[in-house]
Design an enzyme around this catalytic site. Structure first.
Site, PDB file in Angstrom:
ATOM      1  N   ILE A   1       0.846  -1.198   0.000  1.00  0.00           N
ATOM      2  CA  ILE A   1       0.000   0.000   0.000  1.00  0.00           C
ATOM      3  C   ILE A   1       0.882   1.250   0.000  1.00  0.00           C
ATOM      4  O   ILE A   1       0.643   2.205  -0.743  1.00  0.00           O
ATOM      5  CB  ILE A   1      -0.966  -0.021   1.202  1.00  0.00           C
ATOM      6  CG1 ILE A   1      -1.898  -1.234   1.111  1.00  0.00           C
ATOM      7  CG2 ILE A   1      -1.773   1.281   1.275  1.00  0.00           C
ATOM      8  CD1 ILE A   1      -2.718  -1.513   2.369  1.00  0.00           C
TER       9      ILE A   1
ATOM     10  N   THR B   1      -4.170   5.552   7.422  1.00  0.00           N
ATOM     11  CA  THR B   1      -5.137   4.631   6.822  1.00  0.00           C
ATOM     12  C   THR B   1      -4.777   3.187   7.175  1.00  0.00           C
ATOM     13  O   THR B   1      -5.306   2.252   6.574  1.00  0.00           O
ATOM     14  CB  THR B   1      -5.177   4.778   5.280  1.00  0.00           C
ATOM     15  OG1 THR B   1      -3.843   4.626   4.780  1.00  0.00           O
ATOM     16  CG2 THR B   1      -5.728   6.120   4.855  1.00  0.00           C
TER      17      THR B   1
ATOM     18  N   ARG C   1      -3.986   1.398  10.870  1.00  0.00           N
ATOM     19  CA  ARG C   1      -4.806   0.999  11.997  1.00  0.00           C
ATOM     20  C   ARG C   1      -4.816   2.127  13.032  1.00  0.00           C
ATOM     21  O   ARG C   1      -3.778   2.734  13.309  1.00  0.00           O
ATOM     22  CB  ARG C   1      -4.281  -0.283  12.646  1.00  0.00           C
ATOM     23  CG  ARG C   1      -4.608  -1.555  11.878  1.00  0.00           C
ATOM     24  CD  ARG C   1      -6.112  -1.846  11.847  1.00  0.00           C
ATOM     25  NE  ARG C   1      -6.462  -3.076  11.154  1.00  0.00           N
ATOM     26  CZ  ARG C   1      -6.893  -3.149   9.883  1.00  0.00           C
ATOM     27  NH1 ARG C   1      -6.998  -2.055   9.156  1.00  0.00           N
ATOM     28  NH2 ARG C   1      -7.228  -4.311   9.354  1.00  0.00           N
TER      29      ARG C   1
ATOM     30  N   ASP D   1      -8.628   7.539   8.519  1.00  0.00           N
ATOM     31  CA  ASP D   1      -9.637   6.590   8.013  1.00  0.00           C
ATOM     32  C   ASP D   1      -9.844   5.447   9.002  1.00  0.00           C
ATOM     33  O   ASP D   1     -10.724   4.622   8.806  1.00  0.00           O
ATOM     34  CB  ASP D   1      -9.166   6.033   6.658  1.00  0.00           C
ATOM     35  CG  ASP D   1     -10.203   5.130   5.994  1.00  0.00           C
ATOM     36  OD1 ASP D   1     -11.392   5.528   5.955  1.00  0.00           O
ATOM     37  OD2 ASP D   1      -9.842   4.032   5.535  1.00  0.00           O
TER      38      ASP D   1
ATOM     39  N   GLU E   1     -12.605   1.564  16.918  1.00  0.00           N
ATOM     40  CA  GLU E   1     -13.675   1.910  15.986  1.00  0.00           C
ATOM     41  C   GLU E   1     -14.814   0.881  16.063  1.00  0.00           C
ATOM     42  O   GLU E   1     -14.553  -0.283  16.376  1.00  0.00           O
ATOM     43  CB  GLU E   1     -13.131   2.032  14.547  1.00  0.00           C
ATOM     44  CG  GLU E   1     -12.507   0.779  13.989  1.00  0.00           C
ATOM     45  CD  GLU E   1     -11.847   1.037  12.631  1.00  0.00           C
ATOM     46  OE1 GLU E   1     -11.055   1.983  12.504  1.00  0.00           O
ATOM     47  OE2 GLU E   1     -12.122   0.251  11.701  1.00  0.00           O
TER      48      GLU E   1
ATOM     49  N   HIS F   1     -13.310   4.304   7.769  1.00  0.00           N
ATOM     50  CA  HIS F   1     -12.585   3.071   7.413  1.00  0.00           C
ATOM     51  C   HIS F   1     -13.051   2.540   6.045  1.00  0.00           C
ATOM     52  O   HIS F   1     -13.638   1.457   5.959  1.00  0.00           O
ATOM     53  CB  HIS F   1     -12.757   1.995   8.496  1.00  0.00           C
ATOM     54  CG  HIS F   1     -11.706   0.917   8.399  1.00  0.00           C
ATOM     55  ND1 HIS F   1     -11.282   0.170   9.483  1.00  0.00           N
ATOM     56  CD2 HIS F   1     -10.983   0.452   7.340  1.00  0.00           C
ATOM     57  CE1 HIS F   1     -10.371  -0.702   9.095  1.00  0.00           C
ATOM     58  NE2 HIS F   1     -10.170  -0.538   7.798  1.00  0.00           N
TER      59      HIS F   1
ATOM     60  N   GLY G   1     -10.926   2.413   3.222  1.00  0.00           N
ATOM     61  CA  GLY G   1      -9.758   2.242   2.352  1.00  0.00           C
ATOM     62  C   GLY G   1      -9.985   1.271   1.203  1.00  0.00           C
ATOM     63  O   GLY G   1      -9.690   1.567   0.047  1.00  0.00           O
ATOM     64  N   SER G   2     -10.506   0.100   1.493  1.00  0.00           N
ATOM     65  CA  SER G   2     -10.665  -0.906   0.433  1.00  0.00           C
ATOM     66  C   SER G   2     -12.060  -0.868  -0.187  1.00  0.00           C
ATOM     67  O   SER G   2     -12.413  -1.756  -0.970  1.00  0.00           O
ATOM     68  CB  SER G   2     -10.383  -2.305   0.992  1.00  0.00           C
ATOM     69  OG  SER G   2     -11.324  -2.616   2.008  1.00  0.00           O
TER      70      SER G   2
HETATM   71  C1  DGY Z   1      -8.001  -4.466   5.747  1.00  0.00           C
HETATM   72  O1  DGY Z   1      -8.122  -5.142   4.722  1.00  0.00           O
HETATM   73  O2  DGY Z   1      -7.260  -4.785   6.668  1.00  0.00           O
HETATM   74  C2  DGY Z   1      -8.810  -3.237   5.830  1.00  0.00           C
HETATM   75  O3  DGY Z   1      -8.537  -2.464   6.911  1.00  0.00           O
HETATM   76  C3  DGY Z   1     -10.272  -3.540   5.697  1.00  0.00           C
HETATM   77  O4  DGY Z   1     -10.471  -3.463   4.336  1.00  0.00           O
END
Ligand code: DGY
Length: 324
Positions: free
Chosen positions: A163, A241, A243, A267, A272, A290, A292-293
């Protein structure tokens, strides 16, 4: 012959559920009720159904007690996430249950949200939208909502995995210099000109924007604390983004108030969906839920990747291709 039982803890994208139902006696969670926040309930359902595998998700309580209580029928825990901090990996190892995640397929989408959060923080996009929606915009003004440009700035990537590297590629398109801090220095091809720092002080002192991409867990808890924030250039921007547990929220709020940190884009949150109350009244922090994905293509690909691992272990007796 009856199909093996696949216990799915959360509602998943339609295409993923369709494949799961095609190949397994899939116990879906169509209402997306949050029963998997209770580890004992996960174990109870796995036992009641004789599950061959559990397809869980980020935030589920796959803790040591849950894993210890799983029935012997469970051959794999596949998580619909790249992060595994919700799973007690040593407990799974002790039970000889492999764990698989969904790397790679979410790297670009998650970097996109990191970039979004960075732009929102630098260019005050959240403030602008709030102003307009509140009916308080009086028209263009020469000094209104002036942010800072990213052009020519130095982006510091903490955690230069897949990432982080995707974020670095995007940043080059914005004429940013990239510096990074990582457990290990990358190969020259992976670095692609990014500057490696072997210690926190030189890294934090060299950058204008810190983007955090490190995993959760005890080792990284509150990595960004008051001491490290003080090492940043005054007026730096912070983006997280990875944890939420990696940030000391009280310290970041204090820095956002003092101006040591100009703005932040977050994010992910410690505990959370609870969000540290100190952020909520601050204009200079962009808060995303949250996501991101959260792209259609990405979430499908994550589900298919998780199912590829279930297929390998449960249907073919092979090693999971995405075992952690
Ligand atoms: C992950 O994949 O770890 C994300 O935080 C959730 O999509």
């Amino acid at each position: 012959m009856s199909k093996p039982v696949l216990l799915v803890t959360r509602k998943l994208p339609e295409a993923v559920q369709a494949r799961a139902t095609r190949d397994y006696d899939a116990r879906l969670n169509l209402d997306d009720t949050l029963w998997a926040l209770d580890g004992a309930e996960i174990a109870r359902r796995a036992t009641a159904t004789g599950a061959a595998a559990i397809l869980c998700a980020a935030g589920d309580a796959m803790n040591a007690a849950c894993i210890a209580a799983l029935p012997p029928s469970v051959k794999l825990i596949a998580t619909f996430s790249v992060g595994t901090d919700h799973i007690d990996l040593p407990a799974a190892k002790a039970r000889n249950i492999p764990v698989a995640n969904t790397p790679d397929v979410l790297s670009f989408a998650t970097a996109e949200i990191a970039f979004t959060a960075m732009l929102m923080a630098a260019r005050r996009a959240g403030e602008g939208e709030r102003l307009l929606r509140a009916g308080q915009w009086g028209g263009w003004a020469p000094t209104q909502l002036m942010g800072v440009t990213l052009e020519g700035k130095t982006l510091g990537i903490l955690g230069m995995g897949r990432i982080g590297q995707a974020m670095a590629r995007m940043a080059r398109g914005f004429s940013m210099q990239v510096h990074y801090r990582n457990r290990n220095r990358l190969s020259p091809a992976e670095e692609a000109g990014a500057v490696f720092h072997a210690d926190d002080a030189s890294f934090l002192g060299a950058i204008d924007v810190l983007s955090m991409h490190i995993p959760g867990g005890a080792a990284t808890r509150h990595w960004l604390n008051a001491e490290r924030i003080a090492l940043l250039k005054p007026g730096a921007i912070v983006v997280n983004t990875g944890r939420g547990t990696t940030v000391d929220d009280a310290a970041l709020v204090a820095a956002l108030k003092s101006g040591q940190v100009r703005a932040a884009g977050l994010d992910v949150y410690d505990g959370e969906p609870k969000v540290f109350a100190g952020y909520l009244g601050l204009e200079n922090v962009a808060l995303l839920p949250h996501m991101g994905s959260g792209a259609v293509e990405t979430r499908d690909a994550m589900g298919f990747r998780a199912l590829d691992s279930v297929d390998a272990v449960v249907l073919r007796g092979e090693v999971a291709p995405w075992a952690v």
